[in-house]
Design an enzyme around this catalytic site. Structure first.
Site, short mmCIF file in Angstrom:
data_model
loop_
_atom_site.label_atom_id
_atom_site.label_comp_id
_atom_site.label_asym_id
_atom_site.label_seq_id
_atom_site.Cartn_x
_atom_site.Cartn_y
_atom_site.Cartn_z
N ASN A 181 37.32 -40.25 46.24
CA ASN A 181 37.20 -41.48 47.03
C ASN A 181 37.67 -42.62 46.14
OD1 ASN A 181 36.38 -43.71 48.45
ND2 ASN A 181 34.18 -43.30 48.32
N LYS B 128 38.15 -45.62 46.90
CA LYS B 128 37.55 -46.91 47.29
C LYS B 128 38.63 -48.01 47.36
CE LYS B 128 33.18 -45.27 45.56
NZ LYS B 128 31.87 -45.56 45.03
N HIS C 64 29.64 -43.72 54.37
CA HIS C 64 29.43 -43.93 52.93
C HIS C 64 28.37 -45.00 52.72
CE1 HIS C 64 30.10 -45.04 48.78
NE2 HIS C 64 30.66 -43.86 48.64
N GLU D 250 28.20 -47.41 50.80
CA GLU D 250 28.72 -48.78 50.67
C GLU D 250 28.98 -49.40 52.04
OE1 GLU D 250 31.78 -47.79 47.83
OE2 GLU D 250 30.20 -47.42 46.35
N GLU E 51 24.91 -38.09 48.76
CA GLU E 51 25.18 -39.07 47.72
C GLU E 51 23.97 -40.00 47.57
OE1 GLU E 51 29.64 -39.66 47.04
OE2 GLU E 51 29.07 -40.98 48.66
N GLY F 50 28.16 -44.72 41.12
CA GLY F 50 28.75 -45.70 40.19
C GLY F 50 27.80 -46.16 39.09
N SER G 2 28.27 -40.37 40.55
CA SER G 2 28.48 -40.22 39.11
C SER G 2 28.86 -38.80 38.70
CB SER G 2 27.25 -40.69 38.32
OG SER G 2 27.04 -42.08 38.55
#
Ligand code: PGA
Length: 248
Positions: free
Chosen positions: A10, A12, A97, A99, A165, A171, A209
């Site tokens: 991904n 991003k 996702h 985010e 996730e 991250g 991560s």
């Protein structure tokens, strides 16, 4: 039947089209030199998709979008439909996702509609779920993930991939214990089997991560059927090291 593992990158909101094309070309070269034993996908920003798809033509690496709209077309300024992604040669699209769930307020209902849109367009949705740190610390991780699975995974319509996730692992360099990864993945598998006839054959990816240094141990957890990789997917060497770790 055990699902074929999938390693998905991904990217991003990173990379202009030239840079993305260079990265895709590097990956296509690696795939040609040593054909992957697992399924591989990269999900660049929309603006780089056609340049990346061009570089990946004839390679076993698939392209994917990072999101799609639930409708096929219409007055939705700024949005991109699943059909448009399929038109560019995508095979996958990430939906739900964190985010977008947490940053943009996307609900389970919307994520399910997007997953259905992906299936309608012939794409495989990579449906993301995962708890926040507060939810984990309150002992609610399994409950949260179960309700996201029930709310966002369509019951039928074609094959799907699920990605677990944990929001707090994305991250941050923090990764759950392997036991915790295993227990959430087991729980997801049980829910998928209750809800869908093909529940036993759905790949359940881990994301958050993931990097070359921890890929083997994560992939060694039962029910981990691949990885969804953010930061470490931006470096072709790192990403490919993870692809080479994944065995069917
Ligand atoms: P990360 O991101 O690998 O950088 O933690 C994973 C993701 O957001 O899919």
């Amino acid at each position: 039947m055990a699902p074929t593992p999938l390693i998905a990158g991904n990217w991003k909101m990173n990379g202009l089209s030239d840079e993305a094309a260079d990265r895709a070309r590097a990956l296509a070269g690696k795939a040609q030199a040593s054909p992957p034993a697992c399924a591989v996908a990269v999900c660049p920003p929309f603006t780089a998709l056609s340049a990346v798809a061009r570089e990946l033509q004839g390679s076993p690496i698939a392209a994917g979008g990072q999101d799609c709209h639930a409708e096929a077309s219409g007055a939705y300024t700024g949005s991109v439909s699943a059909e448009m992604l399929a038109d560019l040669g995508c095979r996958y699209v990430i939906v739900g996702h964190s985010e977008r769930r947490h940053g943009l307020g996307e609900t389970d209902h919307l994520v399910r509609d997007k997953a259905k849109a992906a299936l309608r367009a012939g794409l495989i949705p990579i449906i993301c779920v995962g708890e926040t740190l507060d939810e984990r610390e309150a002992g609610n991780a399994l409950m949260v993930v179960e309700s996201q699975i029930d709310g966002s995974v369509p019951i039928e319509g074609g094959p799907v991939v699920v990605a677990y996730e944990p929001v707090w692992a994305i991250g941050t360099g923090r990764v759950p214990t392997l036991a915790d990864v295993g227990s959430v993945h087991d729980h997801i598998r049980q829910r998928l089997c209750v809800r869908r006839g093909d529940g036993a054959s759905i790949a359940i990816l881990y994301g958050g991560s993931a990097k070359p240094e921890n890929a083997a141990e994560l992939l060694g957890v039962e029910e981990v059927g691949g990885l969804l990789v953010g930061g470490a997917s931006l470096d072709p060497d790192s990403f490919w090291a993870m692809v080479e770790t994944a065995q069917p």
